[in-house]
Design a protein around this motif. Structure first.
Motif, PDB file in Angstrom:
ATOM      1  N   ALA A  72       0.812  -1.219   0.000  1.00  0.00           N
ATOM      2  CA  ALA A  72       0.000   0.000   0.000  1.00  0.00           C
ATOM      3  C   ALA A  72       0.844   1.267   0.000  1.00  0.00           C
ATOM      4  O   ALA A  72       0.379   2.328  -0.420  1.00  0.00           O
ATOM      5  CB  ALA A  72      -0.938   0.000   1.211  1.00  0.00           C
ATOM      6  N   ASP A  73       2.095   1.161   0.465  1.00  0.00           N
ATOM      7  CA  ASP A  73       2.928   2.365   0.551  1.00  0.00           C
ATOM      8  C   ASP A  73       3.797   2.591  -0.686  1.00  0.00           C
ATOM      9  O   ASP A  73       4.600   3.516  -0.728  1.00  0.00           O
ATOM     10  CB  ASP A  73       3.814   2.310   1.808  1.00  0.00           C
ATOM     11  N   TRP A  74       3.664   1.754  -1.711  1.00  0.00           N
ATOM     12  CA  TRP A  74       4.407   1.979  -2.952  1.00  0.00           C
ATOM     13  C   TRP A  74       3.906   3.249  -3.633  1.00  0.00           C
ATOM     14  O   TRP A  74       2.702   3.496  -3.699  1.00  0.00           O
ATOM     15  CB  TRP A  74       4.236   0.798  -3.899  1.00  0.00           C
ATOM     16  N   ARG A  75       4.824   4.073  -4.150  1.00  0.00           N
ATOM     17  CA  ARG A  75       4.448   5.314  -4.814  1.00  0.00           C
ATOM     18  C   ARG A  75       5.311   5.553  -6.061  1.00  0.00           C
ATOM     19  O   ARG A  75       6.518   5.315  -6.043  1.00  0.00           O
ATOM     20  CB  ARG A  75       4.626   6.515  -3.873  1.00  0.00           C
ATOM     21  N   LEU A  76       4.654   6.045  -7.120  1.00  0.00           N
ATOM     22  CA  LEU A  76       5.356   6.501  -8.316  1.00  0.00           C
ATOM     23  C   LEU A  76       5.314   8.021  -8.426  1.00  0.00           C
ATOM     24  O   LEU A  76       6.031   8.608  -9.243  1.00  0.00           O
ATOM     25  CB  LEU A  76       4.720   5.889  -9.576  1.00  0.00           C
ATOM     26  N   GLY A  77       4.465   8.654  -7.621  1.00  0.00           N
ATOM     27  CA  GLY A  77       4.348  10.103  -7.649  1.00  0.00           C
ATOM     28  C   GLY A  77       3.369  10.576  -6.599  1.00  0.00           C
ATOM     29  O   GLY A  77       2.642   9.775  -6.003  1.00  0.00           O
ATOM     30  N   SER A  78       3.346  11.881  -6.370  1.00  0.00           N
ATOM     31  CA  SER A  78       2.480  12.449  -5.337  1.00  0.00           C
ATOM     32  C   SER A  78       1.126  12.877  -5.870  1.00  0.00           C
ATOM     33  O   SER A  78       0.241  13.262  -5.095  1.00  0.00           O
ATOM     34  CB  SER A  78       3.178  13.659  -4.697  1.00  0.00           C
ATOM     35  N   GLU A  79       0.935  12.830  -7.197  1.00  0.00           N
ATOM     36  CA  GLU A  79      -0.349  13.160  -7.811  1.00  0.00           C
ATOM     37  C   GLU A  79      -0.478  12.428  -9.133  1.00  0.00           C
ATOM     38  O   GLU A  79       0.516  11.964  -9.697  1.00  0.00           O
ATOM     39  CB  GLU A  79      -0.491  14.667  -8.010  1.00  0.00           C
ATOM     40  N   MET A  80      -1.710  12.348  -9.638  1.00  0.00           N
ATOM     41  CA  MET A  80      -1.951  11.660 -10.903  1.00  0.00           C
ATOM     42  C   MET A  80      -1.229  12.367 -12.051  1.00  0.00           C
ATOM     43  O   MET A  80      -1.187  13.606 -12.093  1.00  0.00           O
ATOM     44  CB  MET A  80      -3.452  11.596 -11.185  1.00  0.00           C
ATOM     45  N   PRO A  81      -0.644  11.584 -12.973  1.00  0.00           N
ATOM     46  CA  PRO A  81       0.095  12.190 -14.091  1.00  0.00           C
ATOM     47  C   PRO A  81      -0.775  13.110 -14.934  1.00  0.00           C
ATOM     48  O   PRO A  81      -1.977  12.886 -15.090  1.00  0.00           O
ATOM     49  CB  PRO A  81       0.531  10.969 -14.911  1.00  0.00           C
ATOM     50  N   LYS A  82      -0.149  14.138 -15.479  1.00  0.00           N
ATOM     51  CA  LYS A  82      -0.833  15.067 -16.375  1.00  0.00           C
ATOM     52  C   LYS A  82       0.009  15.242 -17.641  1.00  0.00           C
ATOM     53  O   LYS A  82       1.092  14.692 -17.752  1.00  0.00           O
ATOM     54  CB  LYS A  82      -1.055  16.412 -15.684  1.00  0.00           C
ATOM     55  N   GLY A  83      -0.517  16.005 -18.571  1.00  0.00           N
ATOM     56  CA  GLY A  83       0.233  16.303 -19.789  1.00  0.00           C
ATOM     57  C   GLY A  83       0.523  15.074 -20.620  1.00  0.00           C
ATOM     58  O   GLY A  83      -0.340  14.220 -20.831  1.00  0.00           O
ATOM     59  N   ALA A  84       1.778  14.957 -21.065  1.00  0.00           N
ATOM     60  CA  ALA A  84       2.180  13.879 -21.977  1.00  0.00           C
ATOM     61  C   ALA A  84       2.023  12.506 -21.337  1.00  0.00           C
ATOM     62  O   ALA A  84       1.612  11.549 -22.005  1.00  0.00           O
ATOM     63  CB  ALA A  84       3.623  14.093 -22.435  1.00  0.00           C
ATOM     64  N   ARG A  85       2.346  12.390 -20.037  1.00  0.00           N
ATOM     65  CA  ARG A  85       2.229  11.086 -19.364  1.00  0.00           C
ATOM     66  C   ARG A  85       0.779  10.631 -19.333  1.00  0.00           C
ATOM     67  O   ARG A  85       0.486   9.458 -19.543  1.00  0.00           O
ATOM     68  CB  ARG A  85       2.785  11.162 -17.939  1.00  0.00           C
ATOM     69  N   ARG A  86      -0.139  11.556 -19.080  1.00  0.00           N
ATOM     70  CA  ARG A  86      -1.563  11.202 -19.076  1.00  0.00           C
ATOM     71  C   ARG A  86      -2.024  10.820 -20.480  1.00  0.00           C
ATOM     72  O   ARG A  86      -2.835   9.899 -20.649  1.00  0.00           O
ATOM     73  CB  ARG A  86      -2.397  12.352 -18.532  1.00  0.00           C
ATOM     74  N   MET A  87      -1.523  11.512 -21.490  1.00  0.00           N
ATOM     75  CA  MET A  87      -1.899  11.219 -22.872  1.00  0.00           C
ATOM     76  C   MET A  87      -1.458   9.823 -23.293  1.00  0.00           C
ATOM     77  O   MET A  87      -2.074   9.187 -24.145  1.00  0.00           O
ATOM     78  CB  MET A  87      -1.287  12.266 -23.816  1.00  0.00           C
ATOM     79  N   ILE A  88      -0.388   9.327 -22.677  1.00  0.00           N
ATOM     80  CA  ILE A  88       0.105   7.975 -22.981  1.00  0.00           C
ATOM     81  C   ILE A  88      -0.605   6.925 -22.128  1.00  0.00           C
ATOM     82  O   ILE A  88      -1.060   5.896 -22.622  1.00  0.00           O
ATOM     83  CB  ILE A  88       1.630   7.893 -22.754  1.00  0.00           C
ATOM     84  N   LEU A  89      -0.717   7.213 -20.826  1.00  0.00           N
ATOM     85  CA  LEU A  89      -1.238   6.213 -19.895  1.00  0.00           C
ATOM     86  C   LEU A  89      -2.750   6.007 -20.003  1.00  0.00           C
ATOM     87  O   LEU A  89      -3.234   4.881 -19.873  1.00  0.00           O
ATOM     88  CB  LEU A  89      -0.877   6.598 -18.458  1.00  0.00           C
TER      89      LEU A  89
END
Length: 288
Positions: A148-165
């Motif tokens: 549960a404590d694994w993290r890739l970032g502090s907020e949901m991706p935006k911009g180019a990362r969101r466009m890909i994901l």
């Protein structure tokens, strides 16, 4: 023979045999009941259970061919329209749905879902089995070993990362016949979204994935001899109705069980079960 008599004979020949429908309904009642309990107990999407279950039911009844998996994916996604709508409305009453995430990610997810239908429609059933097996193996391993404590970032991706994901979420979900939970919840959790908000918002992902993909699958031609009774396009209406009815009944039972016991050990057990199902799918796709 008159034209009317000929028409009646033709219509009778097209109607499914009562024995086939009864056997099919019996298998699907059990499938829907189990899927509903697991969804309520563990918070897993029904699709991850329904696709292999539909595969087993349709094969047991003698239906197969190169489009068997397409029928399983399409029928599973059809049930997800109803269950996800019901879930997101329930969560929204409690203020748990993050509409900002849904608005930002929705268009990309829908595009990915449409691409997923196009790709899935052109693949052989064995290829889709292999893809389901690999992706289910990844999900099962994450359920078994993720923290549960694994993290890739502090907020949901935006911009180019969101466009890909975002298209990837829709695309991969359609290839597995699942809603937004299996990919959406881990994605949001890894980006610091509280788990209850992630589960609620992922239900919205499920609606966005399922609606366009089911519309596409309804127009997919399936060979008459290879499809179960009452199938429109690649969506089997018998399975859809029976499973929806059973999950609406049994999902609350699973919720009650979840409050009566610790579901975490059960989630690990389900992860092992999912890994075994994934390996079995891979085995079948390779012809063993």
């Amino acid at each position: 023979m008159s034209a009317l008599t000929t028409s009646l004979v033709t219509t009778a020949a097209l109607l499914p045999e009562p024995a086939v429908l009864a056997q099919m309904a019996g298998l699907l009642v059990v499938t829907g009941a189990v899927a509903g309990v697991l969804a309520g107990l563990l918070g897993v999407g029904g699709g991850i259970v329904l696709v292999p279950a539909f595969f087993y039911v349709f094969q047991t009844l003698g239906y197969g061919g190169d489009q068997l998996m397409q029928m399983c994916l399409a029928t599973s996604l059809a049930t997800i329209i109803v269950t996800s709508l019901r879930s997101v409305m329930s969560h929204n009453k409690k203020g748990a749905v993050d509409w900002d995430i849904l608005r930002g990610w929705g268009p990309g997810i829908a595009i990915g879902a449409i691409i997923g239908v196009t790709v899935a429609s052109s693949l052989r059933s064995t290829t889709l089995q292999a893809l389901f097996g690999v992706l289910a193996l990844v999900i099962g391993c994450y359920m078994a070993f993720g923290r549960a404590d694994w993290r890739l970032g502090s907020e949901m991706p935006k911009g180019a990362r969101r466009m890909i994901l975002s298209p990837m979420v829709g695309f991969l979900s359609v290839l597995m016949g699942i809603g937004g939970g299996s990919f959406g919840v881990p994605l949001m959790s890894l980006h610091a979204t509280p788990i209850h908000r992630a589960v609620a918002t992922a239900a919205g992902f499920g609606v966005i994935i399922a609606v366009p993909s089911v519309i596409g699958f309804l127009f997919l031609p399936v060979e008459a001899a290879a499809r179960p009774p009452l199938t429109v396009g690649a969506v089997n209406l018998v399975a859809f109705v029976v499973v929806i009815a059973m999950t609406l009944i049994t999902a609350p039972w699973g919720v009650k069980l979840a409050h009566a016991m610790d579901p975490k050990p059960l989630k690990r057990v389900f992860a092992v079960f999912l890994i075994l199902v994934a390996l079995n799918m891979l085995r079948k796709s390779l012809g063993f």
